[in-house]
Design a protein around this motif. Structure first.
Motif, PDB file in Angstrom:
ATOM      1  N   LEU A  45       0.822  -1.213   0.000  1.00 21.97           N
ATOM      2  CA  LEU A  45       0.000   0.000   0.000  1.00 21.97           C
ATOM      3  C   LEU A  45       0.854   1.259   0.000  1.00 21.97           C
ATOM      4  N   PHE A  46       1.954   1.269   0.758  1.00 28.68           N
ATOM      5  CA  PHE A  46       2.826   2.438   0.752  1.00 28.68           C
ATOM      6  C   PHE A  46       3.450   2.639  -0.623  1.00 28.68           C
ATOM      7  N   GLY A  47       3.763   1.552  -1.320  1.00 26.30           N
ATOM      8  CA  GLY A  47       4.264   1.675  -2.686  1.00 26.30           C
ATOM      9  C   GLY A  47       3.230   2.328  -3.590  1.00 26.30           C
ATOM     10  N   ILE A  48       1.985   1.916  -3.451  1.00 26.29           N
ATOM     11  CA  ILE A  48       0.904   2.523  -4.239  1.00 26.29           C
ATOM     12  C   ILE A  48       0.742   3.987  -3.846  1.00 26.29           C
ATOM     13  N   ALA A  49       0.783   4.288  -2.546  1.00 26.15           N
ATOM     14  CA  ALA A  49       0.635   5.673  -2.076  1.00 26.15           C
ATOM     15  C   ALA A  49       1.738   6.564  -2.651  1.00 26.15           C
ATOM     16  N   ARG A  50       2.954   6.041  -2.717  1.00 29.54           N
ATOM     17  CA  ARG A  50       4.059   6.810  -3.313  1.00 29.54           C
ATOM     18  C   ARG A  50       3.743   7.175  -4.755  1.00 29.54           C
ATOM     19  N   ARG A  51       3.245   6.201  -5.510  1.00 29.33           N
ATOM     20  CA  ARG A  51       2.926   6.457  -6.918  1.00 29.33           C
ATOM     21  C   ARG A  51       1.754   7.433  -7.048  1.00 29.33           C
ATOM     22  N   VAL A  52       0.757   7.284  -6.186  1.00 32.32           N
ATOM     23  CA  VAL A  52      -0.386   8.202  -6.214  1.00 32.32           C
ATOM     24  C   VAL A  52       0.087   9.623  -5.923  1.00 32.32           C
ATOM     25  N   PHE A  53       0.949   9.789  -4.919  1.00 30.85           N
ATOM     26  CA  PHE A  53       1.419  11.130  -4.578  1.00 30.85           C
ATOM     27  C   PHE A  53       2.297  11.699  -5.687  1.00 30.85           C
ATOM     28  N   ALA A  54       3.143  10.871  -6.283  1.00 39.02           N
ATOM     29  CA  ALA A  54       3.982  11.341  -7.395  1.00 39.02           C
ATOM     30  C   ALA A  54       3.100  11.823  -8.543  1.00 39.02           C
ATOM     31  N   GLY A  55       2.048  11.078  -8.828  1.00 34.59           N
ATOM     32  CA  GLY A  55       1.114  11.494  -9.871  1.00 34.59           C
ATOM     33  C   GLY A  55       0.426  12.802  -9.521  1.00 34.59           C
ATOM     34  N   HIS A  56       0.052  12.944  -8.263  1.00 34.42           N
ATOM     35  CA  HIS A  56      -0.580  14.187  -7.804  1.00 34.42           C
ATOM     36  C   HIS A  56       0.373  15.362  -7.989  1.00 34.42           C
ATOM     37  N   CYS A  57       1.613  15.180  -7.609  1.00 35.16           N
ATOM     38  CA  CYS A  57       2.610  16.255  -7.753  1.00 35.16           C
ATOM     39  C   CYS A  57       2.821  16.618  -9.216  1.00 35.16           C
ATOM     40  N   GLU A  58       2.864  15.608 -10.062  1.00 41.05           N
ATOM     41  CA  GLU A  58       3.028  15.859 -11.498  1.00 41.05           C
ATOM     42  C   GLU A  58       1.840  16.643 -12.036  1.00 41.05           C
TER      43      GLU A  58
END
Length: 176
Positions: free
Chosen positions: A68-81
């Motif tokens: 889940l933390f791996g998914i959260a990292r990707r979600v946040f990276a996408g949000h930042c982008e």
């Protein structure tokens, strides 16, 4: 994962994982954002991504929490982008329901509770991004080194070295 957990229907097992990790994932985003709607959206996006890919989750590769933390990292990276590209506000809000007053109040309490974590996160700004992420996952989110290494994509030994150096640098900069 136990035999009993493996035998549980996928929906029941996902619900158990969701309940066990919702607060940790929400806290992860509350350290990064101060607006309740953003924290709620990022948390929701993480669990939507998780449930849609749950059939491919392999417990031999790591724990549900690390996954889940791996998914959260990707979600946040996408949000930042998305934020960096300055997308139209209407596009970002499409499909999001406004939070009810009690939901907003609950998220405000969660965000306030993460204030010490946000302050610690701000102190980590002097570190390289990779070191900052290692310290956050282990020291703030409470993941064991082995799980944090899986999330970041390095060996546990490499992560331990990162942590040692990052913590030493923080001690030096904080004068303790």
């Amino acid at each position: 994962m136990t035999d009993r957990q493996r035998a549980a229907p996928p929906a029941t097992e996902f619900e158990r994982i969701y309940r066990a990790n919702f607060a940790a994932i929400t806290a992860y985003f509350a350290r990064r954002a101060t607006e309740p709607q953003i924290v709620a959206d990022l948390t929701s996006d993480t669990f939507v991504a998780a449930i849609t890919s749950f059939a491919t989750f392999d417990p031999r590769r790591g724990t549900p929490r690390a996954w889940l933390f791996g998914i959260a990292r990707r979600v946040f990276a996408g949000h930042c982008e998305d934020f960096r590209r300055d997308h139209d506000v209407v596009r970002r809000l499409t499909g999001h329901r406004p939070l009810a007053t009690d939901e907003t109040a609950d998220l405000v309490r969660r965000i306030d509770a993460e204030q010490p974590g946000r302050e610690a996160f701000e102190r980590l700004a002097a570190l390289r991004a990779a070191d900052r992420e290692a310290v956050e996952l282990v020291d703030l989110a409470g993941l064991p080194v082995k799980e944090a290494a899986v999330v970041i994509g390095v060996t546990a030994g490499a992560l331990r070295i990162r942590l040692f150096r990052a913590r030493a640098r923080l001690r030096t900069e904080n004068g303790s």
